[in-house]
Design an enzyme around this catalytic site. Structure first.
Site, PDB file in Angstrom:
ATOM      1  N   ARG A  43      13.800  32.349  14.149  1.00 33.97           N
ATOM      2  CA  ARG A  43      12.818  33.250  13.538  1.00 33.97           C
ATOM      3  C   ARG A  43      12.027  32.572  12.421  1.00 33.97           C
ATOM      4  NH1 ARG A  43      14.941  37.936   9.907  1.00 33.97           N
ATOM      5  NH2 ARG A  43      16.812  37.423  11.110  1.00 33.97           N
TER       6      ARG A  43
ATOM      7  N   ASN B 279       3.072  -9.242  -7.520  1.00 34.76           N
ATOM      8  CA  ASN B 279       3.089  -7.995  -8.283  1.00 34.76           C
ATOM      9  C   ASN B 279       2.513  -6.874  -7.442  1.00 34.76           C
ATOM     10  OD1 ASN B 279       3.752  -7.167 -11.111  1.00 34.76           O
ATOM     11  ND2 ASN B 279       3.074  -9.278 -11.511  1.00 34.76           N
TER      12      ASN B 279
ATOM     13  N   TYR C 114      17.920  32.739  11.978  1.00 38.94           N
ATOM     14  CA  TYR C 114      16.934  32.068  11.131  1.00 38.94           C
ATOM     15  C   TYR C 114      16.385  30.785  11.747  1.00 38.94           C
ATOM     16  CZ  TYR C 114      18.178  35.037   7.103  1.00 38.94           C
ATOM     17  OH  TYR C 114      18.388  36.081   6.255  1.00 38.94           O
TER      18      TYR C 114
ATOM     19  N   GLU D  17      12.003  -4.703 -18.785  1.00 35.83           N
ATOM     20  CA  GLU D  17      11.739  -3.728 -17.718  1.00 35.83           C
ATOM     21  C   GLU D  17      12.842  -2.673 -17.792  1.00 35.83           C
ATOM     22  OE1 GLU D  17      11.679  -6.351 -14.377  1.00 35.83           O
ATOM     23  OE2 GLU D  17       9.826  -7.333 -15.037  1.00 35.83           O
TER      24      GLU D  17
ATOM     25  N   HIS E 274      11.626 -16.210  -8.090  1.00 37.91           N
ATOM     26  CA  HIS E 274      11.610 -14.780  -7.775  1.00 37.91           C
ATOM     27  C   HIS E 274      11.899 -14.500  -6.301  1.00 37.91           C
ATOM     28  CE1 HIS E 274      10.183 -14.543 -11.804  1.00 37.91           C
ATOM     29  NE2 HIS E 274       9.871 -13.262 -11.740  1.00 37.91           N
TER      30      HIS E 274
ATOM     31  N   TYR F 205      -1.102 -13.228 -20.324  1.00 34.02           N
ATOM     32  CA  TYR F 205       0.199 -13.060 -19.666  1.00 34.02           C
ATOM     33  C   TYR F 205       0.116 -13.469 -18.197  1.00 34.02           C
ATOM     34  CZ  TYR F 205       4.189 -10.947 -17.382  1.00 34.02           C
ATOM     35  OH  TYR F 205       5.300 -10.758 -16.620  1.00 34.02           O
TER      36      TYR F 205
ATOM     37  N   PHE G  86       1.872  -1.746 -11.423  1.00 32.20           N
ATOM     38  CA  PHE G  86       2.869  -2.200 -10.445  1.00 32.20           C
ATOM     39  C   PHE G  86       4.055  -1.258 -10.352  1.00 32.20           C
ATOM     40  CE2 PHE G  86       3.442  -4.499 -14.512  1.00 32.20           C
ATOM     41  CZ  PHE G  86       4.561  -3.803 -14.962  1.00 32.20           C
TER      42      PHE G  86
END
Length: 510
Positions: A284, A197, A281, A415, A85, A55, A330
């Protein structure tokens, strides 16, 4: 000048990240890492030579994983991957985030699981040292196969395309490399996917925000102590026996800081027998709130410490067994959840700080002049400073909504679960920036409140903080716009100056 940072893929720290991303520190490749990279590259070359179906090496990507690519087109395959990409959009990363991205990607490649050639890794390191910064759009990642689109823009610059910034000028990738005496790389099998990646953008953004958040946590103790003293609060709530009975480590550390900061305060002694039993608060419970933030930051730190030195490639090259294995390192989920926690932690520092600002400027709560001005009505004093703090605190509440619980399928449902880690990291970074300014407003208000108690003084560490505050911004009387004062003080908060001033007097701040 710091010595060069040696990258071996295993020892990078948050301090290293800041030194390189925000400063001039140079980077070098460890000789043992070079050997690991070379061994992993041989595995890739051997796989190509024997025609193995792997791959991303000899196949397409994502939903095209079953498409085998002819050997004579493998270089073209990697270039096509980078081109297709590099689909990021939006505002470009800042210089620090860009350098952080480059550093972290170089560190991952140095681990020797990626299969790149040594010369490809060395080009990335050389670009970092020559301050050739690719223009990387900040949007376009869902945190699935890491941060593919931003990393693709980095890879684009390495092959001489895209655009870079060098010496303040925006240049074509090849021009910028040539100006630095560098040459573009021609990607070989596996190198394109090895460069894109990983989780490095979300880790860089979250890591830089985390480093500042630790400084904010210390500064919050300083600001809280100064506010408490100027409001004539009590330090009884910080008694170590109280915190030993509920031993959260962050809570105990914050309480110790407060005791150090307030020790020996004449202002505290001036009202010791006033009969007041306890404070609100936001005063404190400073150790309980600040402490919970510290413990949350501890979790984020441990997660990012792993991720800074984690291999996030796919497929991964294991030189010992000469195997290329496809997995999912990844995926950004660890960083996404940690970044969401960071956003929540920063929001809580800002939330309680804003409430202390309100107590300082509200005469019904402070016993001081309204909005800390002696000429109310004619002057507005710090009225709008509290409004700004409130706006920032409210924005932080929206930013605290987790991104990591979202997912949207991509790549033809290959994905089908994604982390949204980059979104989480950007939200965390914005929350930290907002909180930086809220703390600056609290310091400005507490410093002004202290002046109404003169000639009484607060504790020595807090007096040192007040002097540094006044060196950055004079007491406010409506004679100038207030915004620049807030920003000036906020920059000192960002770099930890006030915590450093206090620590120089009281010895240490945790």
């Amino acid at each position: 000048m710091l010595p060069p940072l040696t990258l071996d893929g295993n020892r990078l720290t948050l301090d290293d990240l800041e030194d390189v991303a925000r400063g001039p520190r140079r980077v070098a490749l460890d000789p043992l890492a070079r050997e690991r990279v070379e061994r992993a590259r041989k595995v890739v070359d051997d796989a190509v030579e024997r025609g193995a179906v792997v791959y991303g090496v000899t196949t397409g990507f994502g939903n095209f994983a079953d498409v085998v690519v002819p050997r004579d087109r493998l270089r073209e395959l990697q270039a096509n991957l980078v081109h297709s990409h590099a689909a990021g959009v939006g505002e470009a990363l800042g210089e620090a985030e860009t350098r952080g991205l480059m550093l972290l990607r170089a560190n991952v490649l140095a681990k020797g699981y990626s299969g790149v050639r040594v010369e490809t890794l060395e080009l990335l390191i050389a670009m970092l040292n020559a301050r050739v910064h690719p223009v990387v759009p900040s949007q376009g990642s869902v945190g699935a196969s890491g941060v593919i689109a931003p990393l693709a823009h980095l890879a684009l610059a390495m092959i001489g395309e895209g655009t870079c910034v060098r010496d303040g000028r925006v240049l074509r990738g090849a021009e910028a490399l040539t100006a630095a005496g560098l040459e573009p790389v021609r990607l070989e099998a596996k190198e394109g996917i090895a460069l894109i990646n990983g989780t490095q953008l979300m880790t860089a953004v979250a890591g830089l925000a985390l480093a500042e958040a630790w400084r904010l946590a210390r500064t919050a103790d300083v600001a809280g102590a100064l506010t408490l003293d100027t409001l004539k609060g009590t330090d009884v709530a910080f008694d170590p026996r109280i915190h030993a009975a509920r031993p959260h480590p962050g809570q105990a550390a914050s309480a110790r800081n407060l005791r150090r900061l307030l020790a020996g305060s004449p202002l505290r002694e001036s009202h010791r027998d006033c009969g007041k039993v306890q404070d609100a608060y936001s005063l404190r419970c400073i150790p309980q709130v600040h402490g919970a933030v510290r413990d949350a930051l501890g979790y984020v730190t441990s997660t990012l410490a792993v991720e800074l030195n984690g291999a996030t490639d796919n497929p991964m090259v294991f030189a010992e067994s000469a195997e290329l294995l496809s997995g999912g390192n990844f995926h950004g989920e660890p960083v996404a959840i940690a970044a969401d926690v960071l956003a929540i932690a920063a929001a809580e520092i800002g939330s309680i700080s804003e409430r202390r600002v309100e107590r300082l400027v509200n005469p019904a709560l402070s016993g001081l002049p309204a909005f800390l001005t002696r000429d109310g009505g004619f002057r507005s004093g710090l009225m709008m400073a509290q409004v700004t703090a409130a706006a920032l605190a409210s924005e932080n509440k929206s930013l605290a909504h987790p991104a990591s619980v979202d997912s949207i399928p991509t790549s033809a449902n290959k994905e089908d679960h994604v982390s949204m880690g980059v979104t989480a990291a950007w939200k965390a970074a914005r929350s930290v920036a907002n909180t930086r300014r809220i703390l600056a407003i609290e310091l400005l208000a507490a410093g002004q409140a202290l002046e109404f108690h003169r000639p009484l003084q607060t504790a020595a560490p807090l007096e040192a903080v007040h002097r540094r505050l006044r060196a950055a911004a004079a007491s406010y009387d409506d004679g100038r716009p207030l915004g620049p004062d807030i920003e000036s003080v906020a920059e000192l908060v960002r770099t930890g100056v006030f915590a450093g001033e206090a620590a120089s007097v009281c010895g240490t701040l945790e």
